[in-house]
Design an enzyme around this catalytic site. Structure first.
Site, PDB file in Angstrom:
ATOM      1  N   TYR A   1     -19.373  12.995  34.362  1.00  0.00           N
ATOM      2  CA  TYR A   1     -18.014  12.550  34.661  1.00  0.00           C
ATOM      3  C   TYR A   1     -17.805  11.123  34.179  1.00  0.00           C
ATOM      4  O   TYR A   1     -18.755  10.398  33.890  1.00  0.00           O
ATOM      5  CB  TYR A   1     -17.728  12.654  36.161  1.00  0.00           C
TER       6      TYR A   1
ATOM      7  N   ARG B   1     -19.696   6.201  26.595  1.00  0.00           N
ATOM      8  CA  ARG B   1     -20.711   6.514  27.602  1.00  0.00           C
ATOM      9  C   ARG B   1     -20.688   7.994  27.954  1.00  0.00           C
ATOM     10  O   ARG B   1     -21.741   8.615  28.169  1.00  0.00           O
ATOM     11  CB  ARG B   1     -20.499   5.655  28.844  1.00  0.00           C
TER      12      ARG B   1
ATOM     13  N   ARG C   1     -21.803  34.507  34.184  1.00  0.00           N
ATOM     14  CA  ARG C   1     -21.536  35.683  35.023  1.00  0.00           C
ATOM     15  C   ARG C   1     -22.397  35.722  36.280  1.00  0.00           C
ATOM     16  O   ARG C   1     -22.201  36.566  37.148  1.00  0.00           O
ATOM     17  CB  ARG C   1     -21.761  36.956  34.206  1.00  0.00           C
TER      18      ARG C   1
ATOM     19  N   LYS D   1     -24.509   9.640  33.601  1.00  0.00           N
ATOM     20  CA  LYS D   1     -23.452   9.635  34.615  1.00  0.00           C
ATOM     21  C   LYS D   1     -23.219  11.060  35.111  1.00  0.00           C
ATOM     22  O   LYS D   1     -22.199  11.704  34.830  1.00  0.00           O
ATOM     23  CB  LYS D   1     -22.166   9.008  34.082  1.00  0.00           C
TER      24      LYS D   1
ATOM     25  N   GLU E   1     -28.646  -1.110  41.950  1.00  0.00           N
ATOM     26  CA  GLU E   1     -27.196  -1.248  41.773  1.00  0.00           C
ATOM     27  C   GLU E   1     -26.502  -0.797  43.048  1.00  0.00           C
ATOM     28  O   GLU E   1     -27.143  -0.413  44.017  1.00  0.00           O
ATOM     29  CB  GLU E   1     -26.725  -0.418  40.580  1.00  0.00           C
TER      30      GLU E   1
ATOM     31  N   LEU F   1     -27.115   2.889  35.949  1.00  0.00           N
ATOM     32  CA  LEU F   1     -26.054   3.327  35.058  1.00  0.00           C
ATOM     33  C   LEU F   1     -25.594   2.138  34.213  1.00  0.00           C
ATOM     34  O   LEU F   1     -25.379   1.049  34.752  1.00  0.00           O
ATOM     35  CB  LEU F   1     -24.871   3.861  35.866  1.00  0.00           C
TER      36      LEU F   1
END
Length: 285
Positions: free
Chosen positions: A33, A52, A99, A148, A180, A205
């Site tokens: 994302y 990114r 499926r 990410k 972080e 990240l």
């Protein structure tokens, strides 16, 4: 008005936006994302976010169902359709729906692409003026934090712990050092006026706002060190702050109930925020 979302080629009311229960993003967190800020109806630092996105997708061998140029067109169309002035555009790409439920990559399945917008006044958010408190939590995430991924359970738990403690963010600790924030990059300003933030690696990240702030600081000949720091060093610093697409630059005024510096947003943090906002407005698309 029901907001408009984008799902696999169609613009639809958000209340009607749906993906299959067999989508691998739902079953396996098999997806990537991005979140781009919107200021005055324009995308902020979007090229960095799309770069990114492309890198993260490459790291898990997942192809984009659309070109980067088309993705930006869709982002702008969503901004227009939702009459969004300030806020964010969220996008997610998953490996799609097969499926059944099998761990191995499916063959012949088109990836899922969804996007939606959220309104947020990033510039005038109350926390931008007051700063936020931070708590510390152990970093329990996987070892490819540079990707990410939509697998955010560890960050959800960290952010929930912060919310329950009345804090605005959690700083994650590994081997006694800050990696972080739950959804942000962590910075301190030492007593010697050196900006310190952890270096890019698989352990964090590579933040787009972090990258821009570092470049802006270096252009103004501020001293920068990319290295880990401890909570003890952060508490002895002049200032601390966090950066992200949905925060820009936000002061951290306390850690685990102990004040950082004066316990108020510091002048360097405030100036860097002003500089970043100037950059954002000048480069918005």
């Amino acid at each position: 008005m029901d907001p408009i979302a984008y799902v696999n080629g169609s613009f639809v009311p958000l209340s009607e936006a749906k993906v299959s229960i067999l989508d691998r993003g739902f079953l396996f967190a098999d997806g990537i994302y991005e979140v781009s800020a919107v200021l005055d109806g324009k995308l902020i630092d979007n090229a960095s976010h799309l770069a990114r996105l492309q890198r993260s997708l490459g790291e898990i061998a997942l192809e984009l169902p659309e070109s980067l140029e088309r993705i930006e067109e869709i982002q702008k169309e969503l901004i227009a359709r939702n009459e969004l002035t300030n806020g964010t555009v969220y996008l997610e790409v998953t490996r799609g729906a097969d499926r059944g439920r099998d761990f191995a990559f499916p063959k012949g399945v088109r990836p899922t692409l969804i996007m939606f917008t959220s309104a947020k006044d990033i510039i005038n958010a109350p926390s931008a003026k007051t700063g936020v408190a931070v708590i510390t939590v152990p970093d329990i995430r996987w070892t490819r934090r540079d990707i990410k991924s939509v697998a955010l359970l560890a960050q959800v738990l960290a952010k929930q712990a912060a919310a329950e403690a009345g804090a605005g963010e959690a700083w994650m600790i590994e081997n006694g050092l800050v990696t972080e924030g739950g959804s942000s990059s962590a910075f301190i300003l030492t007593q010697d006026d050196v900006l310190v933030t952890r270096h890019n690696s698989n352990e964090i990240l590579p933040g787009c706002t972090r990258k821009a702030v570092l470049k802006l600081a270096e252009e103004r000949q501020l001293r920068v060190e990319e290295r880990p720091f401890s909570i003890a060093e952060a508490l002895s610093a002049k200032e601390a702050f966090a950066t992200s697409a949905s925060l820009f630059v936000q002061a951290v005024i306390s850690i685990d109930g102990k004040p950082v510096g004066t316990g108020n947003p510091g002048p360097m943090t405030q100036r860097l925020r002003e500089i970043y906002v100037e950059f954002a407005r000048a480069t918005a698309v």
